[in-house]
Design a protein around this motif. Structure first.
Motif, PDB file in Angstrom:
ATOM      1  N   SER A  50       5.570  -2.625  -8.178  1.00  0.00           N
ATOM      2  CA  SER A  50       5.094  -3.220  -6.926  1.00  0.00           C
ATOM      3  C   SER A  50       4.715  -2.157  -5.896  1.00  0.00           C
ATOM      4  CB  SER A  50       6.153  -4.153  -6.330  1.00  0.00           C
ATOM      5  OG  SER A  50       7.303  -3.410  -5.927  1.00  0.00           O
ATOM      6  N   GLY A  51       5.311  -0.981  -6.024  1.00  0.00           N
ATOM      7  CA  GLY A  51       5.049   0.083  -5.067  1.00  0.00           C
ATOM      8  C   GLY A  51       6.069   0.162  -3.945  1.00  0.00           C
ATOM      9  N   LYS A  52       7.264  -0.387  -4.187  1.00  0.00           N
ATOM     10  CA  LYS A  52       8.284  -0.365  -3.125  1.00  0.00           C
ATOM     11  C   LYS A  52       8.701   1.056  -2.762  1.00  0.00           C
ATOM     12  CE  LYS A  52      12.294  -1.056  -5.846  1.00  0.00           C
ATOM     13  NZ  LYS A  52      11.375  -0.665  -6.909  1.00  0.00           N
ATOM     14  N   SER A  53       8.757   1.954  -3.739  1.00  0.00           N
ATOM     15  CA  SER A  53       9.120   3.346  -3.434  1.00  0.00           C
ATOM     16  C   SER A  53       8.035   4.017  -2.592  1.00  0.00           C
ATOM     17  CB  SER A  53       9.356   4.135  -4.720  1.00  0.00           C
ATOM     18  OG  SER A  53      10.480   3.612  -5.397  1.00  0.00           O
ATOM     19  N   TYR A  54       6.785   3.674  -2.853  1.00  0.00           N
ATOM     20  CA  TYR A  54       5.688   4.210  -2.049  1.00  0.00           C
ATOM     21  C   TYR A  54       5.792   3.707  -0.607  1.00  0.00           C
ATOM     22  CZ  TYR A  54       1.024   5.313  -0.369  1.00  0.00           C
ATOM     23  OH  TYR A  54      -0.015   5.791   0.371  1.00  0.00           O
ATOM     24  N   VAL A  55       6.095   2.430  -0.426  1.00  0.00           N
ATOM     25  CA  VAL A  55       6.280   1.881   0.920  1.00  0.00           C
ATOM     26  C   VAL A  55       7.458   2.574   1.602  1.00  0.00           C
ATOM     27  CG1 VAL A  55       6.919  -0.202   2.216  1.00  0.00           C
ATOM     28  CG2 VAL A  55       5.157  -0.326   0.437  1.00  0.00           C
ATOM     29  N   CYS A  56       8.508   2.867   0.848  1.00  0.00           N
ATOM     30  CA  CYS A  56       9.651   3.584   1.423  1.00  0.00           C
ATOM     31  C   CYS A  56       9.249   4.982   1.884  1.00  0.00           C
ATOM     32  CB  CYS A  56      10.806   3.642   0.428  1.00  0.00           C
ATOM     33  SG  CYS A  56      11.666   2.060   0.242  1.00  0.00           S
ATOM     34  N   ARG A  57       8.384   5.644   1.130  1.00  0.00           N
ATOM     35  CA  ARG A  57       7.891   6.970   1.561  1.00  0.00           C
ATOM     36  C   ARG A  57       7.111   6.848   2.865  1.00  0.00           C
ATOM     37  NH1 ARG A  57       7.336   7.667  -3.974  1.00  0.00           N
ATOM     38  NH2 ARG A  57       5.083   7.317  -4.035  1.00  0.00           N
ATOM     39  N   LEU A  58       6.324   5.786   2.997  1.00  0.00           N
ATOM     40  CA  LEU A  58       5.586   5.567   4.245  1.00  0.00           C
ATOM     41  C   LEU A  58       6.547   5.302   5.412  1.00  0.00           C
ATOM     42  CD1 LEU A  58       2.603   3.367   2.955  1.00  0.00           C
ATOM     43  CD2 LEU A  58       2.594   5.821   3.495  1.00  0.00           C
ATOM     44  N   LEU A  59       7.622   4.584   5.142  1.00  0.00           N
ATOM     45  CA  LEU A  59       8.637   4.360   6.171  1.00  0.00           C
ATOM     46  C   LEU A  59       9.341   5.672   6.533  1.00  0.00           C
ATOM     47  CD1 LEU A  59      10.026   0.974   4.859  1.00  0.00           C
ATOM     48  CD2 LEU A  59       8.999   1.334   7.114  1.00  0.00           C
ATOM     49  N   ASN A  60       9.611   6.510   5.522  1.00  0.00           N
ATOM     50  CA  ASN A  60      10.192   7.835   5.778  1.00  0.00           C
ATOM     51  C   ASN A  60       9.312   8.633   6.719  1.00  0.00           C
ATOM     52  OD1 ASN A  60      11.537   8.198   2.456  1.00  0.00           O
ATOM     53  ND2 ASN A  60      12.668   7.845   4.320  1.00  0.00           N
ATOM     54  N   GLN A  61       7.991   8.553   6.521  1.00  0.00           N
ATOM     55  CA  GLN A  61       7.055   9.271   7.382  1.00  0.00           C
ATOM     56  C   GLN A  61       7.104   8.762   8.817  1.00  0.00           C
ATOM     57  OE1 GLN A  61       3.230   8.889   5.450  1.00  0.00           O
ATOM     58  NE2 GLN A  61       3.852  10.170   3.717  1.00  0.00           N
ATOM     59  N   ARG A  62       7.610   7.552   9.009  1.00  0.00           N
ATOM     60  CA  ARG A  62       7.779   6.983  10.350  1.00  0.00           C
ATOM     61  C   ARG A  62       9.169   7.293  10.908  1.00  0.00           C
ATOM     62  NH1 ARG A  62       3.829   4.130   8.059  1.00  0.00           N
ATOM     63  NH2 ARG A  62       2.406   2.868   9.314  1.00  0.00           N
ATOM     64  N   GLY A  63       9.928   8.105  10.192  1.00  0.00           N
ATOM     65  CA  GLY A  63      11.243   8.521  10.664  1.00  0.00           C
ATOM     66  C   GLY A  63      12.391   7.643  10.218  1.00  0.00           C
ATOM     67  N   ILE A  64      12.142   6.750   9.291  1.00  0.00           N
ATOM     68  CA  ILE A  64      13.187   5.842   8.808  1.00  0.00           C
ATOM     69  C   ILE A  64      13.796   6.407   7.528  1.00  0.00           C
ATOM     70  CG2 ILE A  64      13.670   3.526   7.937  1.00  0.00           C
ATOM     71  CD1 ILE A  64      11.333   2.550   9.721  1.00  0.00           C
ATOM     72  N   GLU A  65      15.092   6.665   7.584  1.00  0.00           N
ATOM     73  CA  GLU A  65      15.815   7.174   6.416  1.00  0.00           C
ATOM     74  C   GLU A  65      16.292   5.980   5.593  1.00  0.00           C
ATOM     75  OE1 GLU A  65      19.421  10.307   5.388  1.00  0.00           O
ATOM     76  OE2 GLU A  65      19.153   9.617   7.438  1.00  0.00           O
TER      77      GLU A  65
END
Length: 191
Positions: free
Chosen positions: A11-26
């Motif tokens: 689904s790409g959930k890990s990719y979405v998590c990387r995008l959230l990481n780029q927004r400062g979300i751990e």
């Protein structure tokens, strides 16, 4: 506020998590935590060895992934037995981490939804998911479909989740993430 990102294989959930990481979300990664705990926790080592046998770990003390996978795939009973050992350890580790966000592929199946206040599901059309799995893991379409069949249907997870992010390769992910963060509201700190 505790928030989970979930979604089936491809689904790409890990990719979405990387995008959230780029927004400062751990984000706490449940899969990585399970692997780390099975490798490092003496309690888990003892329990898994008692369940699977000495072959669960190599002579050097490393997790024998092939032996664990073979045991797990033999039956649903075996899979549930491993889950009953690993899932509570991961849940406790998440609670102790102090983190607000978690990535969990099997959020509802594992009962980990009880650890969070809301869930975001990442979805994608099945044909796209199959192509992603095939490319990532170098497997056939038939094998990718088999893996998909072992997870809950995407529609079922979508009904249980609070928010959805569509990762179909055309819909703008950044806009969806920003909109979802606004909908969740100021109840969490992304710093």
């Amino acid at each position: 506020m505790k928030i989970a990102i979930t979604g089936g294989i491809g689904s790409g959930k890990s990719y979405v998590c990387r995008l959230l990481n780029q927004r400062g979300i751990e984000i706490y990664d449940c899969d990585a935590a399970a692997k780390r705990l099975m490798r490092d926790s003496l309690s888990l080592r003892r329990q898994l060895t008692a369940l699977i046998g000495m072959e669960a770990y190599t002579a050097e003390g490393l997790l024998n992934k092939a032996a664990v996978a073979q045991f797990l795939l033999q039956s649903d009973t075996n899979a549930k037995a491993i889950d009953s050992i690993v899932h509570p350890a991961v849940a406790a580790d998440f609670r102790q981490s102090g983190m607000q966000w978690m990535e969990c592929a099997i959020l509802f199946e594992s009962g980990f939804d009880s650890l969070v206040d809301c869930a975001i599901v990442v979805t994608a059309p099945e044909d796209i998911r199959i192509k992603r799995i095939m490319q990532r893991d170098g497997i056939t379409a038939a094998k990718a479909r088999e893996w998909l069949s072992r997870q809950w249907p995407q529609d079922k997870v979508r009904l249980l989740a609070d928010y959805e992010i569509v990762n179909d390769g055309t819909t703008n992910l950044g806009q969806q993430i920003d909109k979802t963060l606004k909908l969740i509201g100021p109840n969490f700190d992304i710093s």
